[in-house]
Design a protein around this motif. Structure first.
Motif, mmCIF file in Angstrom:
data_model
loop_
_atom_site.group_PDB
_atom_site.id
_atom_site.type_symbol
_atom_site.label_atom_id
_atom_site.label_comp_id
_atom_site.label_asym_id
_atom_site.label_seq_id
_atom_site.Cartn_x
_atom_site.Cartn_y
_atom_site.Cartn_z
ATOM 1 N N PHE A 44 0.825 -1.206 0.000
ATOM 2 C CA PHE A 44 0.000 0.000 0.000
ATOM 3 C C PHE A 44 0.858 1.254 0.000
ATOM 4 N N ASN A 45 1.905 1.278 0.825
ATOM 5 C CA ASN A 45 2.772 2.454 0.895
ATOM 6 C C ASN A 45 3.483 2.720 -0.421
ATOM 7 N N VAL A 46 3.793 1.660 -1.159
ATOM 8 C CA VAL A 46 4.542 1.818 -2.414
ATOM 9 C C VAL A 46 3.614 2.062 -3.603
ATOM 10 N N ASP A 47 2.554 1.258 -3.710
ATOM 11 C CA ASP A 47 1.736 1.272 -4.928
ATOM 12 C C ASP A 47 0.345 1.875 -4.746
ATOM 13 N N GLY A 48 -0.027 2.195 -3.502
ATOM 14 C CA GLY A 48 -1.338 2.757 -3.281
ATOM 15 C C GLY A 48 -2.399 1.681 -3.102
ATOM 16 N N LEU A 49 -3.644 2.116 -3.073
ATOM 17 C CA LEU A 49 -4.753 1.229 -2.719
ATOM 18 C C LEU A 49 -5.312 0.433 -3.899
ATOM 19 N N ALA A 50 -5.219 0.979 -5.098
ATOM 20 C CA ALA A 50 -5.892 0.368 -6.255
ATOM 21 C C ALA A 50 -5.519 -1.096 -6.474
ATOM 22 N N PRO A 51 -4.227 -1.487 -6.469
ATOM 23 C CA PRO A 51 -3.902 -2.906 -6.688
ATOM 24 C C PRO A 51 -4.465 -3.822 -5.609
ATOM 25 N N LEU A 52 -4.509 -3.344 -4.355
ATOM 26 C CA LEU A 52 -5.063 -4.154 -3.279
ATOM 27 C C LEU A 52 -6.564 -4.344 -3.463
ATOM 28 N N LYS A 53 -7.256 -3.285 -3.888
ATOM 29 C CA LYS A 53 -8.695 -3.391 -4.132
ATOM 30 C C LYS A 53 -8.982 -4.377 -5.259
ATOM 31 N N ALA A 54 -8.178 -4.328 -6.311
ATOM 32 C CA ALA A 54 -8.378 -5.243 -7.438
ATOM 33 C C ALA A 54 -8.171 -6.690 -6.996
ATOM 34 N N ARG A 55 -7.174 -6.906 -6.176
ATOM 35 C CA ARG A 55 -6.892 -8.250 -5.681
ATOM 36 C C ARG A 55 -8.029 -8.758 -4.809
ATOM 37 N N LEU A 56 -8.525 -7.900 -3.931
ATOM 38 C CA LEU A 56 -9.610 -8.304 -3.036
ATOM 39 C C LEU A 56 -10.912 -8.529 -3.803
ATOM 40 N N ALA A 57 -11.129 -7.736 -4.848
ATOM 41 C CA ALA A 57 -12.347 -7.900 -5.648
ATOM 42 C C ALA A 57 -12.396 -9.275 -6.299
ATOM 43 N N THR A 58 -11.232 -9.819 -6.619
ATOM 44 C CA THR A 58 -11.163 -11.162 -7.198
ATOM 45 C C THR A 58 -11.389 -12.230 -6.137
ATOM 46 N N LEU A 59 -10.784 -12.027 -4.957
ATOM 47 C CA LEU A 59 -10.825 -13.039 -3.899
ATOM 48 C C LEU A 59 -12.118 -12.995 -3.072
ATOM 49 N N ASP A 60 -12.691 -11.809 -2.925
ATOM 50 C CA ASP A 60 -13.882 -11.666 -2.082
ATOM 51 C C ASP A 60 -14.814 -10.597 -2.660
ATOM 52 N N PRO A 61 -15.444 -10.893 -3.789
ATOM 53 C CA PRO A 61 -16.329 -9.893 -4.408
ATOM 54 C C PRO A 61 -17.508 -9.517 -3.528
ATOM 55 N N GLU A 62 -17.952 -10.436 -2.659
ATOM 56 C CA GLU A 62 -19.086 -10.142 -1.784
ATOM 57 C C GLU A 62 -18.749 -9.006 -0.827
ATOM 58 N N PHE A 63 -17.552 -9.032 -0.267
ATOM 59 C CA PHE A 63 -17.133 -7.970 0.646
ATOM 60 C C PHE A 63 -17.065 -6.638 -0.093
ATOM 61 N N MET A 64 -16.559 -6.641 -1.300
ATOM 62 C CA MET A 64 -16.381 -5.395 -2.052
ATOM 63 C C MET A 64 -17.703 -4.752 -2.425
ATOM 64 N N LYS A 65 -18.785 -5.521 -2.420
ATOM 65 C CA LYS A 65 -20.090 -4.940 -2.717
ATOM 66 C C LYS A 65 -20.549 -4.013 -1.593
ATOM 67 N N GLU A 66 -20.125 -4.306 -0.358
ATOM 68 C CA GLU A 66 -20.638 -3.588 0.804
ATOM 69 C C GLU A 66 -19.601 -2.698 1.467
ATOM 70 N N ALA A 67 -18.330 -2.926 1.180
ATOM 71 C CA ALA A 67 -17.263 -2.266 1.942
ATOM 72 C C ALA A 67 -17.100 -0.806 1.566
ATOM 73 N N ASP A 68 -16.521 -0.059 2.486
ATOM 74 C CA ASP A 68 -16.040 1.289 2.189
ATOM 75 C C ASP A 68 -14.727 1.113 1.441
ATOM 76 N N THR A 69 -14.805 1.137 0.130
ATOM 77 C CA THR A 69 -13.632 0.798 -0.684
ATOM 78 C C THR A 69 -12.592 1.908 -0.729
ATOM 79 N N HIS A 70 -12.884 3.036 -0.072
ATOM 80 C CA HIS A 70 -11.892 4.116 0.009
ATOM 81 C C HIS A 70 -11.107 4.057 1.321
ATOM 82 N N ASN A 71 -11.420 3.096 2.153
ATOM 83 C CA ASN A 71 -10.788 2.987 3.464
ATOM 84 C C ASN A 71 -9.662 1.964 3.399
ATOM 85 N N PRO A 72 -8.408 2.402 3.370
ATOM 86 C CA PRO A 72 -7.291 1.448 3.248
ATOM 87 C C PRO A 72 -7.265 0.421 4.368
#
Length: 302
Positions: A130-158
């Protein structure tokens, strides 16, 4: 179990610190801070921490307890604060907790899902990514692994994204699969006080507080923390606007106005959260006599 926990919640700049210290002195007790930023040692002016004089009057817990390089989640806070509360109830009938961080208060009061211990190395690795590349790559990874969480989560909260990804990777199960486990509510009597006021009164207080912060060295504090600007702890109002000033995208005056405006918006979101959360009896912060009568009635203490 014995022990009464007084909870003081409400928006930024409403007067929670003043009230909590006044009640703690009256009840001869201590304060657990449930603020998601005041726990960081390096962030003082911009988080409106209690002053050194105020901290000397009443013992506070989870003020200056961590570094901005630590990832201190709501779950971490819940576990640590519950242990501290149990210790404090050995000496005090009443303890006070205060804060505007709804997620931290909720985790403290209601408990957190029973998630297995995760290898700390996973969190360290994700935090570094996160410190090096920011939040976007982590969000993309999580969207693949847990799409259900990403539907409800505050996706701007690191913090939320990193925690969900940490658990998903560490357990091999989607983080969302643990959400049906609500945790254990505190086994103590809870007396919840909410502070609110008309918007004009509150917004004027917010604007004055920001002016005082600037006078007290907010720009210098933020400049010293600029190298850490991508850390989760600094993704917050009062610092991001000054980082934009340092980057040249805002003038100094525009940064100040943006802090005031974003603080007012944050206060509105806080009030919305506390209203939905419920279980609070609301008072204007200047109605001290009324608050004292309520505390006396609810605790039996005089």
């Amino acid at each position: 179990m014995e022990g009464i926990l007084i909870v003081i919640g409400g928006p930024t700049a409403i007067g929670k610190t003043d009230l909590s210290i006044e009640l703690a002195e009256w009840l001869n007790t201590e304060i657990i801070s449930a603020d998601s930023r005041q726990c960081y040692r390096e962030m003082t002016v911009g988080t409106a921490k209690p002053s050194e004089e105020e901290l000397s009057r009443i013992p506070h817990h989870f003020i200056n307890s961590h570094s901005i390089t630590d990832l201190f989640t709501a779950g971490d806070f819940s576990r640590a604060a519950r242990a501290r509360l149990a210790a404090l109830f050995q000496h005090h009938k009443v303890v006070i907790t205060v804060g505007g961080s709804g997620l931290y208060l909720k985790a403290f009061l209601e408990g957190i899902p029973n998630i297995p211990n995760i290898d700390p190395a996973i969190r360290e690795e994700l935090n570094e990514e996160f410190n090096v590349d920011g939040l976007a790559p982590l969000k993309a990874r999580l969207a693949t692994l847990d799409p259900e969480f990403m539907k409800e989560a505050d996706t701007h909260n690191p913090q939320r994204i990193i925690r969900a990804l940490e658990v998903t990777l560490g357990t091999g199960k989607p983080f969302s699969s643990f959400r049906s486990d609500k945790g254990d509510p505190l086994p103590h009597r809870i007396v919840s006080i909410g502070l609110d006021a008309d918007r004009k009164w509150l917004y004027e207080r917010i604007d004055r507080r920001v002016t005082r912060m600037v006078e007290n060295g907010l720009f210098d504090e933020a400049a010293a923390l600029y190298p850490y600007r991508n850390h989760y702890a600094l993704k917050t109002v009062g610092y991001q606007e000054i980082f934009d000033f340092i980057d040249g995208s805002l003038t100094r005056e525009e940064a100040i106005q943006a802090i005031q405006q974003n603080s007012r918006r944050y206060a509105k979101r806080q009030l919305t959260w506390f209203r939905k959360y419920g279980n609070m009896t609301w008072f204007h912060p200047e109605n001290k006599d009324e608050i004292h009568r309520y505390v006396t009635q609810m605790t039996g203490l005089t």
